[in-house]
Write a protein that holds these residues in place. Structure first.
Motif, PDB file in Angstrom:
ATOM      1  N   GLU A 211      -5.446   7.952   1.413  1.00 23.84           N
ATOM      2  CA  GLU A 211      -6.043   6.463   1.812  1.00 23.84           C
ATOM      3  C   GLU A 211      -4.796   5.617   1.937  1.00 23.84           C
ATOM      4  N   LEU A 212      -3.955   5.499   1.055  1.00 28.01           N
ATOM      5  CA  LEU A 212      -3.011   4.461   0.831  1.00 28.01           C
ATOM      6  C   LEU A 212      -2.053   4.595   2.013  1.00 28.01           C
ATOM      7  N   ARG A 213      -1.734   6.054   2.395  1.00 23.94           N
ATOM      8  CA  ARG A 213      -0.844   6.261   3.644  1.00 23.94           C
ATOM      9  C   ARG A 213      -1.404   5.697   4.918  1.00 23.94           C
ATOM     10  N   GLY A 214      -2.927   6.048   5.122  1.00 21.05           N
ATOM     11  CA  GLY A 214      -3.425   5.488   6.052  1.00 21.05           C
ATOM     12  C   GLY A 214      -3.619   4.035   6.088  1.00 21.05           C
ATOM     13  N   LEU A 215      -3.793   3.547   5.416  1.00 22.59           N
ATOM     14  CA  LEU A 215      -3.899   1.921   5.040  1.00 22.59           C
ATOM     15  C   LEU A 215      -2.632   1.202   5.402  1.00 22.59           C
ATOM     16  N   ALA A 216      -1.534   1.719   4.762  1.00 24.25           N
ATOM     17  CA  ALA A 216      -0.164   1.291   5.105  1.00 24.25           C
ATOM     18  C   ALA A 216       0.074   1.398   6.739  1.00 24.25           C
ATOM     19  N   GLN A 217      -0.279   2.458   7.220  1.00 20.59           N
ATOM     20  CA  GLN A 217      -0.097   2.677   8.889  1.00 20.59           C
ATOM     21  C   GLN A 217      -0.922   1.671   9.658  1.00 20.59           C
ATOM     22  N   ARG A 218      -2.042   1.514   9.149  1.00 20.64           N
ATOM     23  CA  ARG A 218      -2.969   0.268   9.884  1.00 20.64           C
ATOM     24  C   ARG A 218      -2.401  -0.780   9.717  1.00 20.64           C
TER      25      ARG A 218
ATOM     26  N   LEU B 218       7.452  10.753   5.060  1.00 17.45           N
ATOM     27  CA  LEU B 218       6.494  11.797   5.145  1.00 17.45           C
ATOM     28  C   LEU B 218       6.887  13.225   5.865  1.00 17.45           C
ATOM     29  N   GLY B 219       8.063  12.960   6.233  1.00 18.99           N
ATOM     30  CA  GLY B 219       9.040  14.209   6.857  1.00 18.99           C
ATOM     31  C   GLY B 219       8.488  14.446   8.476  1.00 18.99           C
ATOM     32  N   ASN B 220       7.836  13.400   9.032  1.00 18.44           N
ATOM     33  CA  ASN B 220       7.704  13.558  10.594  1.00 18.44           C
ATOM     34  C   ASN B 220       8.616  12.921  11.384  1.00 18.44           C
ATOM     35  N   ARG B 221       9.491  13.906  11.427  1.00 12.65           N
ATOM     36  CA  ARG B 221      10.990  13.828  12.063  1.00 12.65           C
ATOM     37  C   ARG B 221      11.076  13.230  13.389  1.00 12.65           C
ATOM     38  N   ALA B 222      10.458  13.821  14.404  1.00 10.15           N
ATOM     39  CA  ALA B 222      10.634  13.394  15.675  1.00 10.15           C
ATOM     40  C   ALA B 222       9.851  11.892  15.827  1.00 10.15           C
ATOM     41  N   GLU B 223       8.699  11.706  15.134  1.00  6.36           N
ATOM     42  CA  GLU B 223       8.095  10.484  15.239  1.00  6.36           C
ATOM     43  C   GLU B 223       9.136   9.337  14.578  1.00  6.36           C
TER      44      GLU B 223
ATOM     45  N   ALA C 189       0.729  -1.171  -0.020  1.00  6.59           N
ATOM     46  CA  ALA C 189       0.031  -0.081   0.051  1.00  6.59           C
ATOM     47  C   ALA C 189       0.752   1.277   0.140  1.00  6.59           C
ATOM     48  N   GLN C 190       1.865   1.288   0.840  1.00  2.00           N
ATOM     49  CA  GLN C 190       2.912   2.488   0.918  1.00  2.00           C
ATOM     50  C   GLN C 190       3.641   2.657  -0.571  1.00  2.00           C
ATOM     51  N   ASP C 191       3.715   1.649  -1.128  1.00  2.34           N
ATOM     52  CA  ASP C 191       4.620   1.423  -2.468  1.00  2.34           C
ATOM     53  C   ASP C 191       3.589   1.842  -3.646  1.00  2.34           C
ATOM     54  N   GLU C 192       2.378   1.725  -3.600  1.00  2.77           N
ATOM     55  CA  GLU C 192       1.446   1.741  -4.480  1.00  2.77           C
ATOM     56  C   GLU C 192       1.166   3.277  -5.008  1.00  2.77           C
ATOM     57  N   GLY C 193       0.979   4.009  -3.827  1.00  5.64           N
ATOM     58  CA  GLY C 193       0.763   5.516  -4.074  1.00  5.64           C
ATOM     59  C   GLY C 193       0.787   6.522  -2.887  1.00  5.64           C
ATOM     60  N   ASP C 194       0.935   7.827  -3.388  1.00  6.51           N
ATOM     61  CA  ASP C 194       1.075   8.778  -2.233  1.00  6.51           C
ATOM     62  C   ASP C 194      -0.014   9.439  -2.029  1.00  6.51           C
ATOM     63  N   THR C 195      -1.012   8.742  -1.479  1.00  4.39           N
ATOM     64  CA  THR C 195      -2.552   9.473  -1.070  1.00  4.39           C
ATOM     65  C   THR C 195      -2.779   9.182   0.175  1.00  4.39           C
TER      66      THR C 195
ATOM     67  N   ILE D 280       7.572  -0.533 -13.913  1.00  2.00           N
ATOM     68  CA  ILE D 280       7.236  -0.753 -12.397  1.00  2.00           C
ATOM     69  C   ILE D 280       6.289   0.210 -11.944  1.00  2.00           C
ATOM     70  N   ARG D 281       5.292  -0.245 -11.129  1.00  2.00           N
ATOM     71  CA  ARG D 281       4.216   0.464 -10.193  1.00  2.00           C
ATOM     72  C   ARG D 281       4.811   0.680  -8.923  1.00  2.00           C
ATOM     73  N   SER D 282       5.404   1.649  -8.795  1.00  2.00           N
ATOM     74  CA  SER D 282       6.012   1.975  -7.493  1.00  2.00           C
ATOM     75  C   SER D 282       6.046   3.514  -7.033  1.00  2.00           C
ATOM     76  N   VAL D 283       5.469   3.869  -6.081  1.00  2.00           N
ATOM     77  CA  VAL D 283       5.417   5.468  -5.737  1.00  2.00           C
ATOM     78  C   VAL D 283       6.784   6.085  -5.699  1.00  2.00           C
ATOM     79  N   LYS D 284       7.986   5.135  -5.193  1.00  2.00           N
ATOM     80  CA  LYS D 284       9.312   5.716  -5.272  1.00  2.00           C
ATOM     81  C   LYS D 284       9.755   5.907  -6.642  1.00  2.00           C
ATOM     82  N   VAL D 285       9.438   5.076  -7.571  1.00  2.00           N
ATOM     83  CA  VAL D 285       9.810   5.138  -8.658  1.00  2.00           C
ATOM     84  C   VAL D 285       9.201   6.148  -9.640  1.00  2.00           C
ATOM     85  N   GLN D 286       8.019   6.505  -9.361  1.00  2.00           N
ATOM     86  CA  GLN D 286       7.135   7.655  -9.606  1.00  2.00           C
ATOM     87  C   GLN D 286       8.083   9.042  -9.435  1.00  2.00           C
TER      88      GLN D 286
END
Length: 342
Positions: free
Chosen positions: A118-125, A157-162, A110-116, A305-311
């Motif tokens: 919804e996908l960020r929240g799904l990856a975290q869960r 995401l740039g959340n440095r302290a976390e 989910a994290q690698d699929e896209g930077d939205t 390749i379908r990867s948010v990092k590659v995109q």
């Protein structure tokens, strides 16, 4: 996103973020099984492990966006009933550990699929769900790996302290493991988070600890260790990017070359990302020709390749090449990147 996927990722022991896991849940399950529960044995555990490897190999090669729906379907339709099944305590712990790996893989996809959102929240869960499964199974390595997933997401995401706090927790969980690759994996995670937080002392310290660990012989039997894939080549890539964050571009380039040329990388997605990073480091050093040559190799790897990092790497490269409008090769690279990005 499928409704069943969301339900599984949000329910039961799946997630109260990183609240204390119920360490006795598996013991209780073996004593109070619902009527009609499916019987689960070593065959089911082996099946989960096999699917984790097969789906993980595919995602590593082609990106998380290619097969996540397969991982989710297998998790919700096959594995979820087994978690509520009839099993011994030993089998239950192995089943929870194997499922932790599958859930972690779904989070990574989910994290690698896209930077939205919804996908960020799904990856975290999924990562938090994976942590609870691993902790309930009594597996400190998988617990540390789930925390690493959350830490890397915070870095992205740039959340440095976390990111630093999660990196420290990750290292603490893995501190006593007899698996040098796992220790290197977690120490490098904390070094990366500290470098983003501009803490040179902490970043340098934990990068050195990571290097010492990756230099030790791998454990003879790493079994199903998630960190088994963390080769010296992958370490060299991560170390190179930590050094780049710290401003040591010469050392960063040396480590990225080490990743590509000496140890090699066996996955196309990974190799593409290393090439993209190396091109960026070379450009920052003023080596425009070297950067464009490296980025040409990156584009050859990135196609399909379908990867948010590659995109993200494709977009970064296109933006950086705008300043070279009068250079034909730069224009060709931008056009090729646009075609690949779709």
């Amino acid at each position: 996103m499928e409704r069943r996927e969301f339900i599984l990722a949000s329910s039961g022991y799946a997630l109260s973020a990183l609240g204390l896991p119920d360490m006795d849940s598996i013991t209780r399950r073996t004593k109070s099984v619902l009527p009609g529960a499916v019987r689960v044995g070593q065959g089911e555990v082996a099946a989960v492990r096999h699917m984790v490897k097969a789906l993980g190999d595919s995602a590593s090669e082609l990106g998380g966006g290619h097969a996540r729906h397969l991982a989710v379907r297998y998790l919700t339709q096959d594995v979820a009933p087994w978690l509520e099944g009839r099993f011994t305590e030993v089998t239950g712990r192995e089943l929870f550990a194997a499922t932790s790996q599958l859930v972690h893989l779904a989070g990574w996809m989910a994290q690698d699929e896209g930077d939205t959102p919804e996908l960020r929240g799904l990856a975290q869960r999924y990562y938090a769900h994976s942590f609870r499964l691993a902790a309930e199974a009594g597996d400190p390595e998988l617990s540390a790996t789930a925390l690493r997933g959350l830490a890397v997401q915070c870095v992205d995401l740039g959340n440095r302290a976390e990111a630093v706090q999660l990196g420290e927790a990750c290292v603490e969980y893995g501190r006593h493991l007899d698996n040098p690759r796992a220790v290197a994996y977690y120490e490098a995670t904390l070094a990366n988070a500290a470098a983003q937080d501009d803490d040179r002392r902490m970043a340098t310290k934990h990068l050195a600890l990571s290097e010492a660990a990756i230099g030790r012989p791998a454990a003879a039997d790493v079994g199903d260790s998630w960190a088994a894939h963390y080769s010296p080549g992958r370490w060299a890539h991560e170390a190179g990017m930590v050094l780049s964050r710290l401003g040591d571009l010469d050392a960063a380039e040396e480590h990225l070359h080490l990743a590509l040329d000496i140890h090699g990388l066996d996955r196309r997605r990974t190799r593409a990302i290393v090439l993209a990073d190396l091109g960026g480091v070379r450009l920052r050093q003023g080596d425009v020709d070297g950067a464009m040559a490296t980025w040409r190799n990156f584009l050859d790897c990135a196609d399909g390749i379908r990867s948010v990092k590659v995109q993200a790497a494709l977009q970064d490269m296109r933006v950086r090449l705008r300043r070279y409008e009068g250079v034909p090769e730069a224009q060709e690279l931008r056009e090729q990147a646009t075609r690949i990005a779709g």
